[in-house]
Design an enzyme around this catalytic site. Structure first.
Site: not given
Ligand code: NAD
Length: 477
Positions: A197, A199, A219, A253
């Protein structure tokens, strides 16, 4: 909060689910390789047999094109399972290590034991892939797991819950819901937490893990640059960037977040990007709501966030090179390219996570290196160049979770490469062997021989003779 496990037991709370898994893990402790293979095979069969259900669920959530679901949701999981099945015997075999001279006579090895009860928290952008992918590593390593998929993709999350019910037998559970459920779960003493998800939430997860000293894999995301050198093959570069950026409507991402292009080739690259956008995502004509290969923004909140980001950049002086229809009802967001973007625009500070591609230019190598190093370490970094010296210089002087040269996003699916970020973009690695290791305790085991042992030389009493003996040992060994 209601949840069910596979034995038909309806558990009411995160706590009950955790306790049921803990009991389960206590009973099976270190499951045989055969039983792990059996679980993985059942999971593989389910994915192969239920691709249509998967496509329907993901389409209901955000209109992801059917082939894209195969490419980016089903296939990565299928590949991960097959890779694990092919390699699990080798991964789980104890690794013998050589004795150094001061350990002569001993035998040592590393054994791989399951961490225990693991929590997997997933995001919405690849809702199946990023929930079930980590589950494969978790099961290969012999753990039990609680999955909390994203609340933003309720149809896919429900399908994952159904899958778990149809495939497993109490050693995997699913709890659906949002951050309230996630917070309840994070308060429990899991042995390992695997979080994918943002930061921001990653920091919350890390803090919660510290309470129980749970190990973590984070991650995360961030701004991944794509650097285009003047030596780059322009047509090929544009095609590959367009694929990586606009796949999943930019909600990836590792999508190139922004481009850093050598000033001399900027116009040529922009012209080619426009051509490739229509070719790849517009079915060969101008991209529109009817384009069958182009997805949608996940929800209204993100749609408005993207619109505001673009408006902010334009207000601060950015130039729109490409834009089009923005339909908040259908969440159709026409691909956008903007250039001359000032450094203080929100779009250069926040992760974009949508189909907007900002472009900035550079004249010399040191400018690029300074720019990349002025931001948090990215999840991915892309370099397009046929000049090896330039590529090596960028690689050598910057840090990133992963690098892909002359292409983008491909590094994610390579089964023999670790995947993950660094600092702000993540902690720990996933996929294949590296995913297996994340969910395993690498336990060193040393076996001493009988009779005289070299270690006796260091036993007390600490005599004068021993001190004399220690001198050469400290110096030479
Ligand atoms: P998110 O951080 O908002 O949510 C991820 C998960 O955390 C969800 O299950 C959510 O319910 C839970 N969550 C949200 N707020 C929480 C809170 N306050 N406390 C506890 N749990 C909470 O992320 P998202 O919006 O679903 O996904 C987008 C982000 O994920 C982007 O930053 C993207 O780059 C990143 N991402 C990273 C990877 C990777 O592999 N590194 C892959 C996909 C997405």
């Amino acid at each position: 909060m209601k949840m069910e496990n596979l034995e038909g037991v309806v558990t009411q709370t995160a706590n009950d689910a955790f306790n049921a898994l803990k009991k389960r893990q206590f009973l099976q402790r270190n499951p045989s390789i055969a039983s792990r293979k059996e679980k993985l095979t059942k999971l593989l069969n389910w994915v192969m047999d239920n691709r249509l259900r998967l496509k329907q669920a993901v389409h209901r959530d955000f209109q992801k094109p059917s082939v894209e679901v195969d490419i980016s949701e089903a296939y990565p999981v299928i590949g991960e399972i097959k890779h694990a099945l092919n390699n699990i015997d080798q991964w789980t075999r104890p690794t013998k290590v050589d004795a150094t001279i001061n350990y002569l006579g001993t035998r040592s090895e590393i054994r791989y034991e399951p961490k225990g009860v693991c929590l997997i928290l997933s995001p919405w952008n690849f809702p199946f892939n990023l929930s079930v992918g980590p589950l494969v590593s978790c099961l290969a390593a012999g753990n039990v797991a609680l999955l909390k998929p994203s609340e933003e993709t309720p149809n896919t999350s429900q399908l994952i819950a159904e899958m778990v019910e149809e495939v497993f037998d109490g050693d995997v559970m699913v709890l659906q819901g949002g951050k309230e459920i996630a917070s309840e779960l994070l308060a429990l003493p899991f042995d390992h937490i695997f979080f994918t998800g943002s930061p921001e939430v990653g920091k919350i997860v890390m803090k919660a893990a510290a309470t129980h000293l749970a190990s973590i894999t984070l991650e995360l995301g961030g701004k991944s640059p794509a650097i285009i050198h003047s030596s780059a093959r322009i047509k090929e570069t544009a095609k590959r960037i367009v694929f990586g950026k606009f796949l999943n409507n930019g909600q990836t991402c590792i999508a190139p977040d922004y481009l850093v292009i050598h000033e001399d080739i900027k116009e040529e690259v922009i012209a080619e990007l426009k051509i490739q956008i229509d070719k790849l995502f517009g079915d060969g004509v101008s991209i529109s709501e009817q384009s069958s290969s182009y997805g949608r923004v996940i929800n209204e909140r993100h749609f408005n966030r993207l619109k505001e980001m673009m408006a902010d950049a334009v207000e601060k002086g950015a130039k729109i090179e490409l834009s089009g229809e923005l339909n908040s009802t259908t969440r159709f967001f026409h691909p956008a390219i903007i250039s001359e973007v000032p450094a203080n625009a929100r779009i250069m500070e926040e992760e974009i996570f949508g189909p907007i591609l900002p472009i900035i230019t550079f004249h010399n190598e040191s400018e690029v290196i300074e720019l990349v190093n002025s931001k948090p370490k990215p999840l991915a970094l892309y370099v397009f160049s046929t000049n090896k010296k330039f590529r090596e210089s960028i690689l050598h002087q910057t840090s990133a979770g992963s690098v892909c040269i002359n292409d983008c996003v491909l590094q994610f699916m390579h089964p023999n490469l670790p995947f993950g970020g660094v600092n702000n973009s993540g902690i720990g690695k996933s996929h294949g062997y590296y995913g297996f290791l994340s969910f395993s305790n690498e336990k060193p085991v040393l076996k001493q021989k009988r009779g005289f042992a070299l270690s006796y030389l260091f036993y007390p009493p600490f005599s004068k003779r021993m001190k004399t003996l220690l001198e050469p040992i400290l110096r030479w060994f």
